[in-house]
Every structure is written in C-alpha cells, then in structure tokens.
Design a protein around this motif. Structure first.
Motif, PDB file in Angstrom:
ATOM      1  N   GLU A  99    -183.760  -4.078-146.985  1.00  0.00           N
ATOM      2  CA  GLU A  99    -182.628  -3.483-146.216  1.00  0.00           C
ATOM      3  C   GLU A  99    -181.671  -2.960-147.464  1.00  0.00           C
ATOM      4  OE1 GLU A  99    -180.985  -6.330-143.624  1.00  0.00           O
ATOM      5  OE2 GLU A  99    -182.484  -6.416-142.463  1.00  0.00           O
ATOM      6  N   GLU A 149    -197.472  -5.282-145.135  1.00  0.00           N
ATOM      7  CA  GLU A 149    -196.534  -4.260-145.186  1.00  0.00           C
ATOM      8  C   GLU A 149    -197.218  -3.004-145.555  1.00  0.00           C
ATOM      9  OE1 GLU A 149    -192.412  -2.994-147.452  1.00  0.00           O
ATOM     10  OE2 GLU A 149    -192.818  -5.011-146.622  1.00  0.00           O
ATOM     11  N   THR A 190    -190.302   0.632-148.431  1.00  0.00           N
ATOM     12  CA  THR A 190    -190.514  -0.727-147.919  1.00  0.00           C
ATOM     13  C   THR A 190    -189.505  -1.194-146.931  1.00  0.00           C
ATOM     14  OG1 THR A 190    -188.926  -1.962-149.515  1.00  0.00           O
ATOM     15  CG2 THR A 190    -191.150  -0.994-150.345  1.00  0.00           C
ATOM     16  N   HIS A 191    -189.650  -2.477-146.579  1.00  0.00           N
ATOM     17  CA  HIS A 191    -188.901  -3.005-145.399  1.00  0.00           C
ATOM     18  C   HIS A 191    -187.590  -3.776-146.242  1.00  0.00           C
ATOM     19  CE1 HIS A 191    -192.557  -3.541-142.657  1.00  0.00           C
ATOM     20  NE2 HIS A 191    -192.229  -2.539-142.851  1.00  0.00           N
TER      21      HIS A 191
END
Length: 213
Positions: free
Chosen positions: A187, A54, A184-185
C-alpha cells in the motif's frame, strides 16, 4: 500441590516461547541458523507462499515471474554477481534471483540478501543513461528518471536513502518503492498537487508540457 501447578506453569510458559524457535529450526525450512555453504537450497515457499502466490496470481504477474527466471538462467548476465549454484528450475528458484548473492549477507542468519529493483544489475536508478547490466531491463530506471509520468515520484524517492545495502556496502535509495507501489500489493499513499504558474509565463507552460507529455 502448589509446587506442581507452579512447575506446570513454568513448563507451559517455556513452551510458548521456545517451541516456535525449535520447530522453525528443526522442522521448518531454516534448518541451520548460519549456513556456511550459502542459501541456494533454502526453500522460501513454506514461509513466504503469499509472495509466490502474488507473483503467480495473474497472467501478467506470471510473465514477470518467468522473466526473472530467464534472467537467473542467463549465465552471461548473472554469473558476475549472482551465486553460481542458484537454480531457476524450482518454484522457489525465482526467489534466489533477488535474494542469493555471490557474496552472501553476513548480517542475516540465513545469509539472505535483499536486492531491490533499482539495483544497477537489475533495473537501474534514476540516471538518464542505460546503467544496468541486463539489456532487456536496462531502459526502466533511465526511462523513469527522464520525462515520465512517474518521474517526480521516482526522483523524489531516489534522493532518499533506504535501510538496505547493496553488495558493495552502500545504501540503496528508496526509488524502488515506485516499482513495488505499482507492481505489488504494497500500500502506498500519494499526495498529488497541480502545477501552478502564471498564464503569461510561456516558459513555465512549455516546460510543463515537455515534462508531462
């Protein structure tokens, strides 16, 4: 015959529960449950490659990766609080920037520390002054905590305690979720609402303009 089947079932059951721990301890990166010398040489990538991927996914994220490597290698900045034997020359060296403290965690079997973005040694909290130790990153927290498009979110989360503790034993606040929510990823769910005020309330309009421009 029944006894044989029973013994096989017991061995199979024991293997299902015991084998992963044995492999993780003896064949994986966690070769010691508690390492008294610290975790400088603990290679995080075999288990956490998704995080490195990532960070290494785009040119922008690779720039962030390099910035953290540079900070870890800046002795005038990191020597006061980062473990002196960390290295930023390996692929997992950047992990050590946020997870290998001069005073390791005594509560985790790997001694890994979770240092959040808004640590005062890193990007700072929602105070309106430059309260960080690293000059290049020192404007982030104060900027988010002053009139800014992210201020309401950042200040709201900064008023809530997180479960992670800093090296002095105090709990961090959740302000760092503003950082990970955008970078970042992870949610994040947001509820946005418009400001409501009477049209003849000139001071409310003026304050709203100052806050969101």
């Amino acid at each position: 015959m029944r006894l044989t089947y029973l013994l096989l079932a017991l061995i199979l059951t024991a293997g299902i529960f015991a084998l992963p721990n044995i492999l993780a301890r003896m064949a994986g990166s966690h070769t010691a449950e508690f390492n008294h010398t610290g975790v400088m040489a603990l290679n995080c990538l075999p288990c956490h490659s998704y995080i490195y991927d990532e960070l290494n996914a785009t040119q922008a994220s690779r720039l962030v990766l390099q910035k953290h490597r540079n900070a870890a290698g800046n002795a005038s900045y990191a020597s006061g609080w980062l473990h002196p034997n960390v290295t930023n020359t390996t692929d997992y060296g950047v992990c050590q920037m946020c997870h290998v403290a001069k005073t390791p965690s005594s509560t985790a079997h790997t001694q890994i520390v979770v240092r959040v973005c808004t640590d005062l040694n890193c990007h700072g909290n929602n105070a309106t002054t430059n309260n960080t130790a690293y000059r290049d990153a020192g404007r982030v927290g104060p900027n988010l905590g002053s009139p800014n498009a992210h201020e309401a979110w950042f200040d709201l989360f900064s008023g809530q305690l997180a479960s992670y503790q800093n090296e002095s034993g105090s709990n961090y606040t959740k302000g760092y979720w503003t950082c990970v929510g955008c970078h970042t990823h992870v949610e994040v769910s947001l509820n946005l609402s418009e400001m409501v005020f009477a049209h003849n309330n000139a001071s409310a309009f003026e304050n709203a303009s100052k806050r969101y421009t």
